[in-house]
Design a protein around this motif. Structure first.
Motif, PDB file in Angstrom:
ATOM      1  N   VAL A   1     -55.738 -30.266  80.041  1.00 66.41           N
ATOM      2  CA  VAL A   1     -54.923 -30.195  78.823  1.00 66.41           C
ATOM      3  C   VAL A   1     -54.954 -28.776  78.261  1.00 66.41           C
ATOM      4  O   VAL A   1     -53.922 -28.203  77.918  1.00 66.41           O
ATOM      5  CB  VAL A   1     -55.429 -31.209  77.773  1.00 66.41           C
ATOM      6  N   GLU A   2     -56.145 -28.189  78.208  1.00 67.19           N
ATOM      7  CA  GLU A   2     -56.265 -26.840  77.646  1.00 67.19           C
ATOM      8  C   GLU A   2     -55.460 -25.817  78.452  1.00 67.19           C
ATOM      9  O   GLU A   2     -54.807 -24.939  77.884  1.00 67.19           O
ATOM     10  CB  GLU A   2     -57.737 -26.420  77.601  1.00 67.19           C
ATOM     11  N   THR A   3     -55.488 -25.933  79.770  1.00 71.30           N
ATOM     12  CA  THR A   3     -54.772 -24.987  80.623  1.00 71.30           C
ATOM     13  C   THR A   3     -53.282 -25.025  80.309  1.00 71.30           C
ATOM     14  O   THR A   3     -52.627 -23.986  80.194  1.00 71.30           O
ATOM     15  CB  THR A   3     -55.023 -25.331  82.107  1.00 71.30           C
ATOM     16  N   ILE A   4     -52.754 -26.233  80.135  1.00 73.36           N
ATOM     17  CA  ILE A   4     -51.321 -26.363  79.869  1.00 73.36           C
ATOM     18  C   ILE A   4     -50.980 -25.912  78.454  1.00 73.36           C
ATOM     19  O   ILE A   4     -50.013 -25.183  78.240  1.00 73.36           O
ATOM     20  CB  ILE A   4     -50.872 -27.814  80.143  1.00 73.36           C
TER      21      ILE A   4
ATOM     22  N   TYR B   1     -63.466 -22.045  78.145  1.00 74.43           N
ATOM     23  CA  TYR B   1     -62.687 -23.237  77.786  1.00 74.43           C
ATOM     24  C   TYR B   1     -63.133 -23.768  76.432  1.00 74.43           C
ATOM     25  O   TYR B   1     -64.305 -24.095  76.234  1.00 74.43           O
ATOM     26  CB  TYR B   1     -62.832 -24.310  78.861  1.00 74.43           C
ATOM     27  N   VAL B   2     -62.161 -23.865  75.542  1.00 76.49           N
ATOM     28  CA  VAL B   2     -62.443 -24.236  74.158  1.00 76.49           C
ATOM     29  C   VAL B   2     -62.695 -25.744  74.007  1.00 76.49           C
ATOM     30  O   VAL B   2     -63.632 -26.159  73.331  1.00 76.49           O
ATOM     31  CB  VAL B   2     -61.239 -23.826  73.267  1.00 76.49           C
ATOM     32  N   LEU B   3     -61.839 -26.570  74.636  1.00 79.73           N
ATOM     33  CA  LEU B   3     -61.890 -28.005  74.322  1.00 79.73           C
ATOM     34  C   LEU B   3     -63.209 -28.663  74.749  1.00 79.73           C
ATOM     35  O   LEU B   3     -63.814 -29.388  73.953  1.00 79.73           O
ATOM     36  CB  LEU B   3     -60.668 -28.736  74.902  1.00 79.73           C
TER      37      LEU B   3
ATOM     38  N   SER C   1     -57.111 -17.980  69.932  1.00 81.31           N
ATOM     39  CA  SER C   1     -57.892 -17.590  68.758  1.00 81.31           C
ATOM     40  C   SER C   1     -59.289 -18.228  68.805  1.00 81.31           C
ATOM     41  O   SER C   1     -60.301 -17.575  68.526  1.00 81.31           O
ATOM     42  CB  SER C   1     -57.145 -18.015  67.493  1.00 81.31           C
ATOM     43  N   PHE C   2     -59.354 -19.487  69.195  1.00 80.93           N
ATOM     44  CA  PHE C   2     -60.646 -20.169  69.283  1.00 80.93           C
ATOM     45  C   PHE C   2     -61.485 -19.630  70.452  1.00 80.93           C
ATOM     46  O   PHE C   2     -62.699 -19.559  70.358  1.00 80.93           O
ATOM     47  CB  PHE C   2     -60.451 -21.687  69.405  1.00 80.93           C
ATOM     48  N   ARG C   3     -60.805 -19.261  71.550  1.00 83.35           N
ATOM     49  CA  ARG C   3     -61.550 -18.675  72.674  1.00 83.35           C
ATOM     50  C   ARG C   3     -62.261 -17.412  72.223  1.00 83.35           C
ATOM     51  O   ARG C   3     -63.432 -17.185  72.538  1.00 83.35           O
ATOM     52  CB  ARG C   3     -60.602 -18.318  73.821  1.00 83.35           C
ATOM     53  N   ALA C   4     -61.531 -16.582  71.476  1.00 86.58           N
ATOM     54  CA  ALA C   4     -62.109 -15.322  71.016  1.00 86.58           C
ATOM     55  C   ALA C   4     -63.276 -15.582  70.054  1.00 86.58           C
ATOM     56  O   ALA C   4     -64.334 -14.957  70.157  1.00 86.58           O
ATOM     57  CB  ALA C   4     -61.033 -14.472  70.357  1.00 86.58           C
ATOM     58  N   ALA C   5     -63.081 -16.533  69.141  1.00 85.48           N
ATOM     59  CA  ALA C   5     -64.119 -16.794  68.133  1.00 85.48           C
ATOM     60  C   ALA C   5     -65.370 -17.410  68.750  1.00 85.48           C
ATOM     61  O   ALA C   5     -66.494 -17.092  68.365  1.00 85.48           O
ATOM     62  CB  ALA C   5     -63.566 -17.707  67.044  1.00 85.48           C
TER      63      ALA C   5
END
Ligand code: ZN
Length: 205
Positions: free
Chosen positions: A84-87, A156-158, A147-151
């Protein structure tokens, strides 16, 4: 009730290793060690990834079932969080949702893919927005994967959110959290406005 099965296995590894057989829930989440009739209730299958099963338990006294969802898989939706995150990330970086779709090999036609994407985009944005309000270190983030990846400093954020959100998981919507599905705000679109063929025009953001 869904709960975390804390694991860093990928979805493929989870299936290959039949890791649901290793999932453990020693005490009833409702009654603790106190003598209820809490017991294993086998496992149930999920369609994707193919071969997936989820371990579950049952407390007859509380009439509740508990399933242990591995950190790699979506809650209440098929597939893995990384898929899901990739898409979603691809959509965020594309000039339009249609443009992103051409790179995807989902065989359900353009309208079907756009619906698939919009449903997930809405859920993920709602999740990220909620987290900017709930978690002080995320308050300056935009509700986007990049933005979440950077923070967070993660690839992978999810899955990282599933692993670290703690009690917030019961507030956050699927596919990350175990909370309720949010309802989209009622727009100008009339109910039952179904067109055959093309989708309605995209909202520009
Ligand atoms: Zn119990």
């Amino acid at each position: 009730m869904q709960m975390r099965f804390a694991t860093d296995l990928s979805a493929d590894e989870y299936v290959r290793q039949r890791a649901w057989e290793d999932a453990r829930l020693d005490n009833c989440p409702l009654h603790g060690k106190a003598g209820c009739s809490f017991a294993s209730h086998g496992s149930y299958p999920r369609q994707t990834p193919k071969g997936t099963r989820i371990a579950r338990w049952y407390c007859p006294d509380g009439n509740s079932t508990f399933s242990l969802l591995p950190d790699c898989l979506c809650s209440r939706l098929p597939g893995s969080l990384i898929e899901v995150e990739t898409i979603i990330n691809e959509v965020e970086e594309s000039p339009s949702q249609e443009a992103a779709v051409y790179g995807l090999r989902i065989d359900v036609g353009l309208a079907g893919v756009l619906r698939w994407i919009r449903r997930r985009l809405f859920l993920i944005r709602t999740t990220l927005k909620l987290l900017t309000k709930l978690v002080p270190i995320l308050q300056d983030c935009r509700p986007s994967i990049s933005s979440f990846r950077a923070a967070l400093g993660v690839e992978y954020v999810l899955p990282a959110l599933r692993m670290s959100a703690g009690p917030h998981l019961y507030v956050l919507p699927p596919p990350v959290g175990f909370g309720p599905r949010p309802q989209p705000k009622k727009g100008k679109k009339k109910p039952f406005q179904h067109k055959t063929g093309t989708d309605p025009p995209l909202k520009r953001e």
